[in-house]
Design a protein around this motif. Structure first.
Motif, PDB file in Angstrom:
ATOM      1  N   GLY A 134     -23.772   9.697  18.593  1.00  0.00           N
ATOM      2  CA  GLY A 134     -24.155   9.457  17.216  1.00  0.00           C
ATOM      3  C   GLY A 134     -23.378   8.291  16.642  1.00  0.00           C
ATOM      4  N   GLU A 135     -23.246   8.246  15.336  1.00  0.00           N
ATOM      5  CA  GLU A 135     -22.455   7.215  14.677  1.00  0.00           C
ATOM      6  C   GLU A 135     -21.688   7.829  13.522  1.00  0.00           C
ATOM      7  N   LYS A 136     -20.642   7.120  13.096  1.00  0.00           N
ATOM      8  CA  LYS A 136     -19.805   7.607  12.002  1.00  0.00           C
ATOM      9  C   LYS A 136     -19.757   6.553  10.896  1.00  0.00           C
ATOM     10  N   TRP A 137     -19.934   7.002   9.657  1.00  0.00           N
ATOM     11  CA  TRP A 137     -19.777   6.142   8.485  1.00  0.00           C
ATOM     12  C   TRP A 137     -18.666   6.728   7.616  1.00  0.00           C
ATOM     13  N   VAL A 138     -17.729   5.892   7.201  1.00  0.00           N
ATOM     14  CA  VAL A 138     -16.651   6.323   6.309  1.00  0.00           C
ATOM     15  C   VAL A 138     -16.464   5.288   5.207  1.00  0.00           C
ATOM     16  N   ALA A 139     -15.885   5.722   4.109  1.00  0.00           N
ATOM     17  CA  ALA A 139     -15.451   4.826   3.030  1.00  0.00           C
ATOM     18  C   ALA A 139     -13.953   4.997   2.875  1.00  0.00           C
ATOM     19  N   THR A 140     -13.234   3.889   2.858  1.00  0.00           N
ATOM     20  CA  THR A 140     -11.770   3.925   2.776  1.00  0.00           C
ATOM     21  C   THR A 140     -11.307   3.292   1.482  1.00  0.00           C
ATOM     22  N   LYS A 141     -10.367   3.963   0.820  1.00  0.00           N
ATOM     23  CA  LYS A 141      -9.751   3.449  -0.405  1.00  0.00           C
ATOM     24  C   LYS A 141      -8.251   3.347  -0.182  1.00  0.00           C
ATOM     25  N   TRP A 142      -7.711   2.126  -0.281  1.00  0.00           N
ATOM     26  CA  TRP A 142      -6.268   1.922  -0.190  1.00  0.00           C
ATOM     27  C   TRP A 142      -5.696   1.736  -1.589  1.00  0.00           C
ATOM     28  N   LEU A 143      -4.589   2.399  -1.859  1.00  0.00           N
ATOM     29  CA  LEU A 143      -3.944   2.341  -3.170  1.00  0.00           C
ATOM     30  C   LEU A 143      -2.648   1.558  -3.078  1.00  0.00           C
ATOM     31  N   PHE A 194      -6.631  12.479   2.675  1.00  0.00           N
ATOM     32  CA  PHE A 194      -5.734  11.631   1.879  1.00  0.00           C
ATOM     33  C   PHE A 194      -4.332  11.735   2.434  1.00  0.00           C
ATOM     34  N   PHE A 195      -3.625  10.595   2.513  1.00  0.00           N
ATOM     35  CA  PHE A 195      -2.216  10.636   2.893  1.00  0.00           C
ATOM     36  C   PHE A 195      -1.468   9.515   2.191  1.00  0.00           C
ATOM     37  N   ALA A 196      -0.218   9.812   1.816  1.00  0.00           N
ATOM     38  CA  ALA A 196       0.615   8.871   1.075  1.00  0.00           C
ATOM     39  C   ALA A 196       1.868   8.546   1.872  1.00  0.00           C
ATOM     40  N   TYR A 197       2.449   7.385   1.589  1.00  0.00           N
ATOM     41  CA  TYR A 197       3.649   6.938   2.296  1.00  0.00           C
ATOM     42  C   TYR A 197       4.562   6.255   1.284  1.00  0.00           C
ATOM     43  N   ARG A 199       0.848  -1.178   0.000  1.00  0.00           N
ATOM     44  CA  ARG A 199       0.000   0.000   0.000  1.00  0.00           C
ATOM     45  C   ARG A 199       0.890   1.236   0.000  1.00  0.00           C
ATOM     46  N   VAL A 200       0.486   2.258  -0.760  1.00  0.00           N
ATOM     47  CA  VAL A 200       1.278   3.487  -0.833  1.00  0.00           C
ATOM     48  C   VAL A 200       0.471   4.729  -0.487  1.00  0.00           C
ATOM     49  N   ALA A 201      -0.837   4.589  -0.320  1.00  0.00           N
ATOM     50  CA  ALA A 201      -1.654   5.750   0.030  1.00  0.00           C
ATOM     51  C   ALA A 201      -3.015   5.310   0.538  1.00  0.00           C
ATOM     52  N   THR A 202      -3.646   6.210   1.289  1.00  0.00           N
ATOM     53  CA  THR A 202      -4.964   5.957   1.879  1.00  0.00           C
ATOM     54  C   THR A 202      -5.850   7.178   1.659  1.00  0.00           C
TER      55      THR A 202
END
Length: 298
Positions: free
Chosen positions: A283-292, A261-264, A226-229
């Motif tokens: 409350g509640e939290k909903w997120v969508a995550t994309k790993w590259l 967004f953050f890259a490594y 993985r190189v970014a999130t």
């Protein structure tokens, strides 16, 4: 004890680069001489970048160490970065993501981090939550000891994965992300949707796979490291639930449609990409995550 980057050190870095030494060799020499890796890498990047800006184009000099992508994203011929990243040249306020303009709300150089506004429309956020809700189960984490997945007490969310291009909505969002970050759709994992109820959190962690662990070789067979999130906020909890970056004292508040967004550039703490999901307090939290990934993810 803190370490100060002196003019003498900067001059030495320029001399090594001009003499033809690779940045990795210069970095290694600095670490062996007692410099911490984070300070050494930052000194390399700043010194060589400033030096390059003062040189004529015909006088090449070694660049700071970076990964190389196997292919640029479609339409990115004029800007093909070594890592996924938006084109922030000229300090733009808005970025063209194809079917949408995305706002640049904040950015950091180290870690390489950008907060985006308006990445998803409210109706897209609602549609993602509605599609994901019936498929939620306790979130797993990648197990680098074995190369599989396992429950982790540090992660108390519910989650699910969409297959890449599974629906028209998913395909549209993936194409938008690819254009925004100049990285091919094929180099991304499937979009993961997570739900955090009150008290749920994800304690600080790194997203890359630790190369020292025995299961990492198996995991990276499917597309490299993985190189970014990219973390996209699909709603707004009443209190809590921010994305924290302890190394730099930053917390990004969840705002529907926004993203961080953050890259490594390598799997190492020197990237300062330690991050976590703070507990949801109300409350509640909903997120969508994309790993590259480095290469095509299969």
């Amino acid at each position: 004890m803190s370490q100060t980057v002196t003019p003498e050190l900067r001059a030495w870095i320029v001399a090594q680069a001009t003499a033809g030494f690779a940045p990795d060799a210069v970095l290694r020499a600095m670490v062996e001489a007692g410099w911490t890796e984070a300070v050494a890498l930052d000194a390399l990047e700043h010194t060589l970048s400033e030096h390059l800006a003062q040189r004529a184009p015909a006088q090449p000099v070694s660049q700071p160490p970076r990964r190389r992508a196997s292919a640029p994203a479609d339409g990115a011929a004029s800007f093909a970065p070594a890592l996924p990243q938006p084109d922030l040249r000229g300090a733009p306020r808005l970025l063209d993501a194809g079917d949408r303009e995305v706002a640049v709300l904040a950015s950091l150089r180290r870690p390489q981090l950008v907060v985006f506004g308006n990445l998803l429309a409210p109706e897209e956020c609602e549609a993602l939550v509605a599609a994901a809700r019936p498929r939620m189960s306790r979130s797993l984490t990648v197990e680098t000891q074995t190369g599989g997945e396992a429950l982790n007490a540090d992660r108390t969310s519910q989650g699910m994965f969409f297959r890449r291009g599974e629906t028209e909505l998913i395909a549209r969002i993936e194409a938008r992300i690819a254009r925004l970050l100049h990285w091919p759709v094929s180099h991304g994992e499937g979009l993961q949707v997570l739900q955090y109820r009150p008290g749920a959190e994800y304690k600080p962690h790194y997203d890359y796979f630790d190369p020292r662990e025995p299961g990492t070789a198996k995991i990276t067979q499917r597309g490299g490291q993985r190189v970014a999130t990219l973390v996209i906020y699909l709603n707004e909890p009443v209190r809590g639930g921010g994305t924290t970056f302890p190394d730099v004292g930053l917390e990004v508040a969840p705002q529907r449609g926004n993203a961080v967004f953050f890259a490594y550039d390598r799997p190492h703490p020197a990237t300062q990409t330690l991050h976590g999901g703070a507990p949801v307090l109300e409350g509640e939290k909903w997120v969508a995550t994309k790993w590259l990934r480095e290469r095509e993810f299969t």
